[in-house]
Design a protein around this motif. Structure first.
Motif, mmCIF file in Angstrom:
data_model
loop_
_atom_site.group_PDB
_atom_site.id
_atom_site.type_symbol
_atom_site.label_atom_id
_atom_site.label_comp_id
_atom_site.label_asym_id
_atom_site.label_seq_id
_atom_site.Cartn_x
_atom_site.Cartn_y
_atom_site.Cartn_z
ATOM 1 N N PRO A 461 1.054 -1.674 -0.038
ATOM 2 C CA PRO A 461 -0.332 0.329 0.086
ATOM 3 C C PRO A 461 1.002 1.430 0.672
ATOM 4 C CG PRO A 461 -0.360 -1.012 2.131
ATOM 5 C CD PRO A 461 0.551 -2.076 1.301
ATOM 6 N N SER A 462 2.342 1.417 0.782
ATOM 7 C CA SER A 462 2.729 2.356 0.721
ATOM 8 C C SER A 462 4.031 1.621 0.773
ATOM 9 C CB SER A 462 3.016 3.354 2.250
ATOM 10 O OG SER A 462 2.079 2.483 2.779
ATOM 11 N N LEU A 463 5.144 3.172 0.033
ATOM 12 C CA LEU A 463 6.339 2.673 -0.255
ATOM 13 C C LEU A 463 6.846 3.337 1.368
ATOM 14 C CD1 LEU A 463 7.013 5.596 -3.544
ATOM 15 C CD2 LEU A 463 6.871 2.671 -2.928
ATOM 16 N N PRO A 464 8.320 2.632 1.294
ATOM 17 C CA PRO A 464 8.961 2.079 2.710
ATOM 18 C C PRO A 464 9.321 3.742 2.589
ATOM 19 C CG PRO A 464 10.062 1.223 1.577
ATOM 20 C CD PRO A 464 9.067 1.502 0.199
ATOM 21 N N ILE A 465 10.039 4.481 2.157
ATOM 22 C CA ILE A 465 10.334 5.798 2.616
ATOM 23 C C ILE A 465 8.808 6.783 1.902
ATOM 24 C CG2 ILE A 465 11.741 7.693 1.693
ATOM 25 C CD1 ILE A 465 13.749 6.460 1.547
ATOM 26 N N ASP A 466 8.147 8.012 2.694
ATOM 27 C CA ASP A 466 7.142 8.505 2.716
ATOM 28 C C ASP A 466 7.290 9.945 3.347
ATOM 29 O OD1 ASP A 466 6.012 8.328 5.046
ATOM 30 O OD2 ASP A 466 4.921 7.021 3.969
ATOM 31 N N THR A 467 6.185 10.506 3.653
ATOM 32 C CA THR A 467 6.567 12.036 3.937
ATOM 33 C C THR A 467 6.024 12.052 5.201
ATOM 34 O OG1 THR A 467 4.176 12.752 2.904
ATOM 35 C CG2 THR A 467 6.048 13.287 1.655
ATOM 36 N N ASN A 468 5.647 10.910 6.059
ATOM 37 C CA ASN A 468 5.158 10.433 7.127
ATOM 38 C C ASN A 468 6.068 10.603 7.953
ATOM 39 O OD1 ASN A 468 2.323 11.285 6.268
ATOM 40 N ND2 ASN A 468 1.759 9.305 5.621
ATOM 41 N N PHE A 469 5.907 11.135 8.906
ATOM 42 C CA PHE A 469 6.917 10.765 10.273
ATOM 43 C C PHE A 469 7.110 9.073 10.618
ATOM 44 C CE2 PHE A 469 8.507 10.724 14.580
ATOM 45 C CZ PHE A 469 9.510 11.465 14.380
ATOM 46 N N PRO A 470 7.819 8.762 10.925
ATOM 47 C CA PRO A 470 9.514 9.252 11.014
ATOM 48 C C PRO A 470 10.011 9.263 8.794
ATOM 49 C CG PRO A 470 9.205 6.748 11.845
ATOM 50 C CD PRO A 470 7.816 7.528 11.066
ATOM 51 N N PHE A 471 9.684 8.953 8.198
ATOM 52 C CA PHE A 471 9.989 8.986 7.112
ATOM 53 C C PHE A 471 10.343 7.877 6.668
ATOM 54 C CE2 PHE A 471 10.537 13.166 8.612
ATOM 55 C CZ PHE A 471 9.243 14.074 8.165
ATOM 56 N N VAL A 472 10.976 6.731 7.336
ATOM 57 C CA VAL A 472 11.545 5.651 6.530
ATOM 58 C C VAL A 472 11.186 4.906 7.849
ATOM 59 C CG1 VAL A 472 13.741 4.638 6.639
ATOM 60 C CG2 VAL A 472 13.575 7.144 6.070
ATOM 61 N N HIS A 473 10.307 3.881 6.734
ATOM 62 C CA HIS A 473 9.396 2.838 7.725
ATOM 63 C C HIS A 473 9.951 1.413 7.494
ATOM 64 C CE1 HIS A 473 6.849 6.290 8.581
ATOM 65 N NE2 HIS A 473 7.107 6.504 6.793
ATOM 66 N N LEU A 474 11.039 1.080 8.189
ATOM 67 C CA LEU A 474 12.093 -0.179 7.611
ATOM 68 C C LEU A 474 10.493 -1.543 7.721
ATOM 69 C CD1 LEU A 474 14.916 0.928 8.919
ATOM 70 C CD2 LEU A 474 14.825 0.205 7.011
ATOM 71 N N GLU A 475 9.729 -1.161 9.092
ATOM 72 C CA GLU A 475 8.904 -2.271 9.340
ATOM 73 C C GLU A 475 7.856 -2.656 8.141
ATOM 74 O OE1 GLU A 475 8.481 0.890 10.533
ATOM 75 O OE2 GLU A 475 6.437 0.850 9.927
ATOM 76 N N ARG A 476 7.624 -1.964 7.001
ATOM 77 C CA ARG A 476 6.616 -1.970 6.024
ATOM 78 C C ARG A 476 6.539 -2.837 5.167
ATOM 79 N NH1 ARG A 476 5.363 4.258 4.557
ATOM 80 N NH2 ARG A 476 3.744 4.734 5.921
ATOM 81 N N LYS A 477 5.918 -3.326 4.970
ATOM 82 C CA LYS A 477 6.286 -4.721 3.472
ATOM 83 C C LYS A 477 7.112 -3.793 2.424
ATOM 84 C CE LYS A 477 2.902 -8.084 5.654
ATOM 85 N NZ LYS A 477 4.317 -9.014 6.239
ATOM 86 N N PHE A 478 7.147 -4.002 1.530
ATOM 87 C CA PHE A 478 7.199 -4.074 -0.003
ATOM 88 C C PHE A 478 7.395 -4.962 -1.391
ATOM 89 C CE2 PHE A 478 11.763 -5.778 -0.158
ATOM 90 C CZ PHE A 478 11.195 -6.990 0.275
#
Ligand SMILES: Nc1ncnc2c1ncn2[C@@H]1O[C@H](COP(=O)(O)OP(=O)(O)OP(=O)(O)O)[C@@H](O)[C@H]1O
Ligand SMILES: [Mg+2]
Lengths: 536, 277
Positions: A461-478
């Motif tokens: 649903p979303s990239l591991p980097i985006d404009t929402n804090f904390p910007f880098v979301h390493l827990e996200r699936k990719f």
């Protein structure tokens, strides 16, 4: 003859032939992928065929094959062609095979229109009118022109909508979610004043959410009001909401420059946009991003670990049986099937470490796992393990290639071993270290199996980097190009239509791997020049 | 400085091992080896070496291959410590301080005793960084100070004119002779008392060799130089003292003129006469 063998020439020929054979195989592979993939975006002609029984079909030619009939001697003349007839919402099928002897006439009507849609694949037909609600805005030719002027605006609107949906609404809802969790713990602890404050924060956020949602609804209405009326070749009429139209063109009416324009725009869409329709249409940007991001994270982790381990093995450890055994183990690790690493990543990183992290830091959101499920961090770490041996081995080789002389030179100037290592040995071993990185990148970028267990998904649903804090979301699936190929080619509902997409994605994966490698190789060569240009 | 050493009254009737330097006043002795033995594992490479080397002179070490010249030289800056399985007995004193004392700081020793190797070994860095390496490690960070050290060291090693316009180029782009002089400059940049040179000219052409020999004679004024060489003429040309070694032992240690014109040991005579080695 004996002289010939004795001369040693045959062996030169043999080795040369082996090289040529290997090159041909690689070249053939690339050629196959490029020819099958790159043609995909070219807007080929739209053909209307009338069969002898009077039925009509319209679509783009997509290959033909001979029908072998043993009894007929002129079997070469008997073949069948494949049409991509599209209109999946009407026919249910994308393709139709037709034998050549059943065809009565073939025509290429200039006003035949190809409409790319956000769902149900391409539509082939003729435009009859454009309507705004009940009002007719234009008919026939006028409507074609109008459609073309409407499209860019349409695109902007759609971009706005996705931006609101993804960034604004997504961001606000995660914020609300976090505050709710905070509220829960605060209420348990019985802190009145803070509870009040958090509650009012949530209310404010909810109000913002509703406002945004309202604008979204309005935007969607303006997008859905206009309809395009399309008549298919067999007389069926379909009203398409303007919002679902992505691209319109009349290939029979276009010269090469116009077709090139369409080609380029489709190509960029492929690289820069989100996928549509279960990945079989649109772009692969999230997959490109995921692949590169994962490889980068892997490189950042594997380099310090691999280099430090190799430095210890080579420079500090006492060279004995123990070190020998460790070396053998490291070398064998490189040969372990990648799936084994995937299982390890799942068991150790995800369930073990991730689960513990969730219990310690994300207790409030359990049982929904945060780190206790696949994610780009765990996938990268799994690949780090996979590529660690390569980095260790090449770093050791790089260290071994550093002349002892300069090491002694540094020591004799009063540097201690650590200073010598940092200032002299590591810089001089850099080419070897980077060779390790190159091999690691090549291996990691092409690996898919362990990723399937550790966090790759067919649609993130979303990239591991985006404009929402904390910007880098390493827990996200990719998403990952390698997995994308597998998914589109073998798991999609419309495998046949997605075939060129498979080749295109493969081509892109190769290009990215080559690009990553070339970058690393250029850095290495640069360093090599700096460190080894000895003149005597 | 050197001249007063050579003008020392000498006695040619030395017993077994004649140490003319030993007769000098104690404070003129810089390096003192007492019963020094070294083992590589079980193999004894140095046997009871006793030497007293005065300040501000050039001492040449000669002897057949494998007799332990390099080993002895590396004892002086404890570079043998890095070889696995080395054991050392006896002592070496530099300026009266036992350098094998357990509390002795090896890095400070190596700053006092510089070394130039057989094969020139510039670091894969710029000429400037090569020379500034030692001072930087020693804690000097000020650019002006480093500039001055680099310039002075290059002047002293007679390299300044040749490289002054290319200080930021890689040192690996220099010729073999220039590289060796760069290594000497690098060694003197940390202001050592002693410079050890292990066959510094063996890979060089005659002209470069001559340059380095001239340099050594110049440097003698400020440093004590210990040089290993297989070139008898070189030893005769540059050195004040000569040490002749054989199979790990010091056979004879005397003024160079004495060794070459009037050796007291028959092995020395045989070696110099070219009968073995
Ligand atoms: N690292 C080492 N491990 C074991 N033995 C060594 C080592 N280095 C030197 N030796 C041995 O010690 C003895 C003395 O070696 P050294 O290198 O000091 O000789 P050398 O006089 O410098 O010879 P050359 O003139 O050939 O350089 C030799 O027999 C050599 O084999
Ligand atoms: Mg030697």
């Amino acid at each position: 003859m004996r002289d010939f063998w004795k001369s040693g020439d045959p062996y030169a020929w043999l080795t040369g032939a082996a090289l040529v054979f290997s090159l041909l195989m690689v070249g053939g592979l690339l050629l196959l992928i490029i020819t099958k993939g790159l043609g995909f975006f070219w807007p080929s002609r739209v053909v209307v065929i009338t069969l002898k029984d009077g039925s009509k079909y319209m679509g783009q030619e997509a290959g033909s094959e001979f029908i072998p009939t043993p009894e007929a001697r002129d079997s070469a003349k008997k073949y069948r062609i494949r049409l991509k007839i599209g209109n999946r919402d009407i026919y249910g099928l994308d393709f139709k095979w037709t034998n050549n002897d059943e065809i009565a006439t073939t025509t290429y009507p200039p006003d035949a229109l190809v409409i790319e849609r956000t769902e149900w694949g391409n539509m082939y037909g003729f435009i009859t009118a454009i309507k705004d609600g009940e009002k007719t805005l234009g008919v026939q030719d006028a409507s074609t022109d109008m459609l073309k002027t409407l499209l860019p605006e349409n695109k902007k609107l759609r971009k706005k909508i996705t931006a609101i949906e993804k960034d604004d609404l997504g961001g606000i809802s995660t914020q609300i979610e976090q505050l709710r969790l905070q509220l829960n713990t605060l209420e348990k602890e019985g802190k009145q004043s803070q509870t009040q404050r958090v509650k009012s924060d949530i209310e404010a956020l909810e109000k913002r959410y509703n406002d945004k949602e309202l604008t979204l609804v309005k935007l969607k209405q303006s997008l859905g009001a206009i309809h395009v009326v399309i008549r298919s070749v067999d007389g069926m009429v379909k009203e398409l909401p303007m919002g679902s139209v992505v691209r319109v063109y009349e290939p029979n009416n276009m010269g090469v420059p116009a077709k090139t324009g369409v080609y380029v725009s489709k190509f960029w869409e492929f690289i820069l946009e989100q996928p549509r329709e279960a990945n079989t249409e649109g772009g692969v940007f999230p997959a490109i991003f995921g692949t590169v991001f994962m490889v980068l994270v892997m490189s950042i982790v594997v380099m310090p670990f691999g280099v430090l381990a190799a430095v210890y093995l080579k420079e500090y450890a006492r060279q004995g049986l123990m070190v020998k055994i460790v070396r053998i183990c490291v070398n064998n690790l490189a040969g372990v099937p990648s799936m084994v690493f995937g299982v390890f990543g799942l068991g150790f990183f995800i369930y073990g470490i991730g689960g513990t992290i969730d219990v310690l830091f994300f207790k409030s959101s359990l049982p929904t796992p945060t780190f206790g499920t696949g994610g780009v961090l765990w996938a990268s770490l799994t690949l780090t393990l996979l590529t660690l041996p390569v980095v260790i081995v090449s770093t050791e080789e790089g260290l071994a290639a550093v002349p002892q002389d300069i090491k002694y030179g540094s020591l004799s100037l009063g540097a201690n071993r650590f200073e010598t290592l940092i200032h002299i040995i590591i810089p001089a071993a850099m080419p070897g270290i980077l060779t390790g990185l190159i091999l690691a990148i090549a291996r990691a970028a092409g690996e898919v199996a362990p990723l399937m267990l550790t966090g790759v998904v067919k649609l993130a649903p979303s990239l591991p980097i985006d404009t929402n804090f904390p910007f880098v979301h390493l827990e996200r699936k990719f998403m990952h190009l390698g997995f994308h190929i597998y998914d589109v080619g073998f798991q999609s509902p419309n495998v046949e239509a997605a075939k060129p997409m498979v080749y295109m994605t493969t081509f892109l994966l190769i290009v990215i791997v080559v690009f990553l490698n070339l970058t690393a190789i250029r850095i290495r060569n640069h360093l090599k020049k700096k460190y080894t240009s000895s003149v005597f | 400085m050197d001249t007063d050493i050579q003008q020392q009254p000498q006695s040619n009737d030395n017993s077994e091992q004649g140490y003319p330097a030993a007769k000098k006043e104690r404070n003129d002795i810089l390096i003192e080896c007492v019963d020094l033995s070294l083992y590589y594992g079980d193999k004894r490479a140095l046997i009871d070496v006793n030497l007293d080397i005065p300040r501000h002179c050039i001492a040449a070490f000669i002897g057949p291959s494998g007799c332990g010249k390099s080993t002895l030289l590396r004892c002086m800056n404890r570079l043998n410590d890095l070889v696995e399985g080395v054991t050392i007995a006896g002592t070496i004193k530099i300026d009266g301080v036992d350098i094998y004392h357990p509390n002795y700081d090896v890095t400070s020793l190596r700053r006092n005793v510089g070394m130039v190797f057989q094969k020139s070994n510039p670091f894969p860095k710029s000429i400037y960084d090569n020379i500034a390496y030692g001072p930087r490690i020693g804690g000097i960070t000020k650019k002006s100070q480093l500039d001055e050290i680099v310039q002075r060291s290059l002047h002293r090693s007679a390299l300044w004119e040749e490289v002054k316009d290319r200080l930021d180029d890689s040192a690996l782009g220099l010729s073999g002779g220039q590289q060796q002089r760069l290594c000497i400059a690098r060694a003197i940049a940390v202001e050592p008392k002693v410079i050890l040179m292990d066959e510094p000219c063996s890979a060089l052409d005659p002209i470069s060799t001559e340059k380095i020999e001239d340099l050594m004679i110049l440097l003698k004024e400020n440093y004590t130089i210990l040089v290993v060489t297989h070139n008898m003429q070189q030893a005769a040309r540059v050195s004040d003292y000569t040490v002749f070694m054989l199979l790990g032992k010091v056979i004879e240690f005397d003024l160079t003129d004495n060794i070459f014109q009037n050796p007291s040991q028959k092995e020395t005579e045989a070696y110099i006469g070219g009968r073995f080695g």
